[in-house]
Motif scaffolding. Structure first.
Motif, mmCIF file in Angstrom:
data_model
loop_
_atom_site.group_PDB
_atom_site.id
_atom_site.type_symbol
_atom_site.label_atom_id
_atom_site.label_comp_id
_atom_site.label_asym_id
_atom_site.label_seq_id
_atom_site.Cartn_x
_atom_site.Cartn_y
_atom_site.Cartn_z
ATOM 1 N N SER A 90 14.409 -33.399 28.921
ATOM 2 C CA SER A 90 13.483 -34.652 28.523
ATOM 3 C C SER A 90 13.359 -35.296 27.795
ATOM 4 O O SER A 90 14.919 -35.806 27.418
ATOM 5 N N SER A 91 12.737 -36.539 27.389
ATOM 6 C CA SER A 91 12.816 -38.008 26.852
ATOM 7 C C SER A 91 11.002 -38.293 26.596
ATOM 8 O O SER A 91 10.065 -37.345 27.001
ATOM 9 N N LEU A 92 11.743 -38.568 25.538
ATOM 10 C CA LEU A 92 10.494 -39.965 24.944
ATOM 11 C C LEU A 92 8.872 -39.679 25.749
ATOM 12 O O LEU A 92 7.821 -39.631 25.403
ATOM 13 N N GLY A 93 9.194 -40.395 26.969
ATOM 14 C CA GLY A 93 7.916 -40.806 27.428
ATOM 15 C C GLY A 93 7.630 -39.684 28.221
ATOM 16 O O GLY A 93 6.712 -39.394 28.566
ATOM 17 N N SER A 94 8.374 -38.161 29.074
ATOM 18 C CA SER A 94 7.679 -37.121 29.067
ATOM 19 C C SER A 94 7.109 -36.476 27.745
ATOM 20 O O SER A 94 6.398 -35.722 27.906
ATOM 21 N N TYR A 95 7.921 -36.608 27.233
ATOM 22 C CA TYR A 95 7.567 -35.736 25.604
ATOM 23 C C TYR A 95 5.802 -36.330 25.554
ATOM 24 O O TYR A 95 4.767 -35.094 25.263
ATOM 25 N N ALA A 96 5.427 -37.887 24.988
ATOM 26 C CA ALA A 96 4.053 -38.442 25.716
ATOM 27 C C ALA A 96 3.497 -37.926 26.391
ATOM 28 O O ALA A 96 2.165 -37.478 25.510
ATOM 29 N N MET A 97 4.033 -38.199 27.488
ATOM 30 C CA MET A 97 2.992 -37.534 28.625
ATOM 31 C C MET A 97 1.986 -36.210 27.780
ATOM 32 O O MET A 97 0.795 -35.875 28.709
#
Length: 180
Positions: free
Chosen positions: A72-79
């Protein structure tokens, strides 16, 4: 020791049943609000409000579970959040604003064109429950705005570190506005 997933298949089915019951409570509550149904439905306002809160709790559970994965990353979360919200939100804003304009024949129920435009634009950025008069023609849209700011606040608190976290956690409620 590797643990299995928190939300298992049986739990997912149970959560879907809870979600369905909450959706029915909101549906019946809304039919009473607009006087489509005027029969017996005990504590309809409190019931529908609590059902919306159940949606928020379920959303939080799913988000926390997905954010807890190792990749999990901020980018994958935002997407993932954008993919969940935007296909619903953008058509809702466009259709609600257009229908409101058409139904009121440009009279806009006593509000002016600039207020209508302001409320529509604020709704497009999930700020209508905070700074505007709501989404023209779609009062329940407020709950989507709350959800977006919950997502943003969770992301700031979970993924950011140090000063960035402190600033983002302080700024999110300000951007969400005084009604959120």
């Amino acid at each position: 020791m590797q643990q299995g997933p928190f939300i298992t298949r049986p739990m997912s089915i149970a959560l879907d049943a809870v979600r369905a019951a909450a959706a029915l409570a909101v549906l019946f509550g809304h039919t009473m609000q607009i006087t489509v149904y005027d029969g017996y439905f005990p504590y309809w306002f409190v019931t529908q409000h609590n059902a919306v809160l159940i949606f928020f709790v379920l959303s939080g559970l799913v988000i926390a579970t997905s954010a807890d994965k190792p990749d999990s990353s901020l980018g994958s979360y935002a997407m993932a959040r954008a993919a969940r919200l935007l296909p619903v939100a953008l058509p809702a804003v466009a259709i609600s604003a257009a229908v409101d304009w058409y139904v009121t024949s440009g009279q806009l129920g006593g509000i002016g064109v600039w207020e209508w435009l302001r409320d529509t634009l604020l709704a497009s950025f999930f700020l209508s429950a905070s700074f505007g008069g709501g989404l023209p023609g779609n009062a329940p849209y407020w709950s989507l705005c709350y959800e977006v700011w919950f997502y943003a606040l969770f992301a700031a608190a979970f993924y950011l570190r140090g000063r960035a976290r402190i600033c983002a956690v302080a700024i999110c409620p300000v951007l969400a506005g005084p009604k959120s």
